[in-house]
Design a protein around this motif. Structure first.
Motif, mmCIF file in Angstrom:
data_model
loop_
_atom_site.group_PDB
_atom_site.id
_atom_site.type_symbol
_atom_site.label_atom_id
_atom_site.label_comp_id
_atom_site.label_asym_id
_atom_site.label_seq_id
_atom_site.Cartn_x
_atom_site.Cartn_y
_atom_site.Cartn_z
ATOM 1 N N PHE A 278 21.055 41.987 94.293
ATOM 2 C CA PHE A 278 19.613 42.063 94.045
ATOM 3 C C PHE A 278 19.237 43.416 93.441
ATOM 4 N N ALA A 279 19.784 44.492 94.005
ATOM 5 C CA ALA A 279 19.436 45.829 93.524
ATOM 6 C C ALA A 279 19.995 46.085 92.126
ATOM 7 N N ALA A 280 21.264 45.719 91.885
ATOM 8 C CA ALA A 280 21.881 45.994 90.589
ATOM 9 C C ALA A 280 21.199 45.223 89.471
ATOM 10 N N ASN A 281 20.981 43.921 89.682
ATOM 11 C CA ASN A 281 20.284 43.125 88.664
ATOM 12 C C ASN A 281 18.886 43.664 88.416
ATOM 13 N N GLY A 282 18.179 43.995 89.496
ATOM 14 C CA GLY A 282 16.812 44.473 89.352
ATOM 15 C C GLY A 282 16.723 45.804 88.637
ATOM 16 N N VAL A 283 17.583 46.745 89.009
ATOM 17 C CA VAL A 283 17.552 48.071 88.383
ATOM 18 C C VAL A 283 17.834 47.974 86.889
ATOM 19 N N LEU A 288 15.539 48.653 81.568
ATOM 20 C CA LEU A 288 15.199 48.133 80.242
ATOM 21 C C LEU A 288 13.729 48.392 79.926
ATOM 22 N N GLY A 289 12.843 48.062 80.876
ATOM 23 C CA GLY A 289 11.422 48.313 80.649
ATOM 24 C C GLY A 289 11.108 49.784 80.475
ATOM 25 N N GLU A 290 11.775 50.638 81.269
ATOM 26 C CA GLU A 290 11.532 52.084 81.200
ATOM 27 C C GLU A 290 12.010 52.670 79.872
ATOM 28 N N GLN A 291 13.052 52.072 79.304
ATOM 29 C CA GLN A 291 13.608 52.586 78.055
ATOM 30 C C GLN A 291 12.920 52.027 76.816
ATOM 31 N N LEU A 292 12.102 50.976 76.985
ATOM 32 C CA LEU A 292 11.532 50.280 75.827
ATOM 33 C C LEU A 292 10.750 51.191 74.871
ATOM 34 N N PRO A 293 9.867 52.089 75.360
ATOM 35 C CA PRO A 293 9.119 52.925 74.402
ATOM 36 C C PRO A 293 10.028 53.725 73.474
ATOM 37 N N ALA A 370 21.239 40.417 82.566
ATOM 38 C CA ALA A 370 21.752 41.729 82.925
ATOM 39 C C ALA A 370 23.003 42.114 82.127
ATOM 40 N N VAL A 371 23.923 41.161 81.941
ATOM 41 C CA VAL A 371 25.170 41.487 81.253
ATOM 42 C C VAL A 371 24.906 41.845 79.795
ATOM 43 N N THR A 372 23.996 41.115 79.155
ATOM 44 C CA THR A 372 23.638 41.437 77.767
ATOM 45 C C THR A 372 23.071 42.847 77.665
ATOM 46 N N LEU A 373 22.163 43.173 78.571
ATOM 47 C CA LEU A 373 21.559 44.511 78.536
ATOM 48 C C LEU A 373 22.590 45.587 78.842
ATOM 49 N N ALA A 374 23.410 45.356 79.872
ATOM 50 C CA ALA A 374 24.431 46.345 80.215
ATOM 51 C C ALA A 374 25.402 46.536 79.060
ATOM 52 N N GLY A 375 25.750 45.446 78.389
ATOM 53 C CA GLY A 375 26.691 45.546 77.281
ATOM 54 C C GLY A 375 26.138 46.297 76.088
ATOM 55 N N VAL A 376 24.889 45.980 75.690
ATOM 56 C CA VAL A 376 24.331 46.617 74.497
ATOM 57 C C VAL A 376 24.067 48.099 74.732
ATOM 58 N N LEU A 377 23.783 48.469 75.981
ATOM 59 C CA LEU A 377 23.551 49.880 76.269
ATOM 60 C C LEU A 377 24.845 50.707 76.222
#
Length: 544
Positions: A278-283, A288-293, A370-377
């Motif tokens: 729950f924590a890992a997926n949520g963070v 992602l939202g925090e980095q969007l700007p 989550a995996v897509t976001l973790a991978g692209v980062l």
């Protein structure tokens, strides 16, 4: 200190997101709420989060992939292995090649190798994200198993493809023969390391536990360390750490079949892993939202370099990529389902499935997460010569847009597509469950009889042991009688079981309230109260 404070803020945002979803009057995808909270945090404060790709990859992917492999139903995985492999391997390659050329043609400022890397990283699906959408929508169990199996394997295949594409972008060269040979080493080595690390650790752990006794905290910590150990060893040997984590999870599920652990260890470990997931997926989504700007600012600059000066082109790109993904997935799923039905009808099986609706559901359920976001980062920050990695911010923004838009499309479209589809009852699985419960109850009765005779041998109060044994065995005999009935009687018995369950839960909650009252009035101490409440909680978990 700032890093710790930022981590705490992210975790608080994850907690708040859960409350918002539960309070919402309609099905609200949890990842979307977490992304929105991250963007809100970025608008009011600068947490100073600077993501190092390798560290980000190490922290989040191994435990998530390990847990997916550990908990996925193995029977469904092997039963539908052909359909799963077609989606997890064939569809990934199909997506990487097809979408890679489309992205490069549509956005020339993204080099072809980077376009392939982006296509590879957005090819894996996320069952956690789609399960949050389908929580209030009936979905065929077999379809869900196929989606889970696909996501387990396409995480690995997609990210391995991304690894080759990034290597080609950095070096400027690509050899199909060399890539194929490397892929075999990367894949086979990663799987072997994952299996080997888990097997060795579990064997050593069991030996130590038999000689020195079992300590719950150590067992839980070992389970948390296994995916990181497998991942780091595989990466050190230039194999796939992703496949190592997946293989470690699958091996862990088979290693647990022996039932070596104490019940309390399994209960506590399950709670710990639920929290980690729950924590890992949520963070990940809050980040992602925090980095969007910042991502949007960097991507806008890249868009200007393509000759398009309006930011609206970012939305056009994201929409076009999502349409391409959906079209490729729909075509592949349709052909795959047609072939499956054709093969089954040749064997004499009759199928009555709404093929268009099932295919549409398969396409919409391909939610990225989550995996897509973790991978692209994890895309490199710089090239080998120190220059910035081309179009990195734009690639991250496009991947983030794909995640958000796929979540929105699934949350709106999936309930509509699945509405009215009759979910057949799982009669065979229910019968198997009943048979297993009867066999377990019969084994328990035999064990109780043996233990009763051993305990009462040579004692003057043997009647007490006989009475106690009879009372315990009667509970198991009732269970056997309840499971060995006709369909109508079994259904009536299930209704009685449900009524009994509600009555037991009411009694257990009253017990717990009484213990707390006794604690508040100082009739019992805190330690005694915790012990009794723990016993009540475990019993309630069984009935709840």
């Amino acid at each position: 200190m700032e890093t710790i404070a930022a981590a705490l803020v992210l975790l608080v945002a994850v907690v708040i997101s859960s409350s918002v979803v539960r309070a919402a009057p309609f099905a609200l995808p949890l990842p979307l709420v977490q992304i929105a909270l991250g963007a809100l945090i970025a608008s009011v404060a600068d947490l100073g989060v600077r993501l190092q790709p390798e560290i980000f990859f190490l922290l989040f992917l191994p435990p998530l992939l390990f847990l997916d492999g550990w908990r996925i139903p193995k029977e469904g995985l092997f039963r539908d292995k052909n359909a799963i492999l077609e989606l997890a391997l064939g569809l990934v390659v199909f997506t990487v090649v097809g979408l890679g050329f489309v992205i490069n043609w549509m956005i020339p400022s993204i080099p072809l190798a980077v376009a392939f890397a982006l296509a590879a990283v957005i090819s894996p699906t996320d069952p956690v994200a789609v399960s949050s959408i389908t929580a209030r929508v009936p979905i065929p169990k077999r379809l869900m198993h196929i989606l889970e199996g696909e996501s387990l394997l396409n995480d690995a295949s997609g990210l391995v493809c991304m690894r080759f594409a990034v290597a080609a972008a950095l070096t400027g060269t690509f050899s199909l023969v060399e890539a194929s040979t490397t892929f075999l080493w990367v894949a086979i080595g990663g799987i072997a390391i994952g299996v080997g690390v888990t097997w060795i650790v579990t064997q050593v752990k069991n030996i130590v536990s038999k000689r020195l006794g079992e300590e719950t905290g150590s067992q839980i910590l070992i389970s948390l360390l296994i995916p990181f150990g497998a991942y780091l060893l595989a990466e050190h040997l230039e194999c796939s750490g992703i496949l190592a984590a997946v293989a470690a999870g699958i091996t862990m599920s088979y290693a647990e079949i022996g039932g070596q652990l104490m019940a309390v260890t399994r209960v506590r470990r399950s709670a710990v892993w639920d929290t980690v997931q729950f924590a890992a997926n949520g963070v990940i989504f809050v980040i992602l939202g925090e980095q969007l700007p910042g991502i949007i600012a960097g991507a806008a600059q890249t868009v200007r370099e393509t000759g398009h000066h309006e930011p609206i082109w970012l939305l056009v790109y994201i929409l076009a990529i999502n349409i391409g993904l959906a079209a490729l997935r729909f075509a592949w799923a349709y052909v795959s389902l047609r072939l499956t039905i054709f093969k089954a009808t040749r064997r004499g099986a009759a199928f009555k499935v709404p093929i268009w609706r099932v295919t549409a559901a398969m396409s919409l359920a391909g939610v990225r997460g989550a995996v897509t976001l973790a991978g692209v980062l994890t895309l490199p920050l710089t090239m080998l010569d120190g220059t910035p990695f081309p179009a990195r911010d734009l690639a991250i923004l496009l991947a983030a847009g794909v995640i958000i838009l796929s979540l929105v499309a699934a949350s709106i479209g999936l309930p509509l597509v699945l509405q009215g589809i009759a979910v057949p009852p799982e009669h065979i699985e229910r019968e198997r469950e009943d048979e297993a419960r009867v066999a377990a109850a019969e084994a328990a009765i035999k064990a109780i009889e043996r233990t009763q005779h051993d305990l009462a041998a040579g004692r003057n109060d043997a009647d007490l042991y006989a009475d106690a044994g009879a009372r315990v065995m009667e509970l198991y005999r009732q269970r056997i009688d309840g499971r060995s009935q006709t369909a109508e009687a079994a259904e009536l018995n299930r209704k009685v079981d449900e009524i009994e369950r509600k009555l037991r839960l009411a009694g257990l909650r009253a017990e717990r309230d009484a213990i707390y009252r006794s604690t508040r009035t100082h009739k019992i101490d805190d330690e005694t109260a915790r012990k009794i409440v723990r016993e009540i909680d475990l019993t309630e978990a069984r009935f709840g």
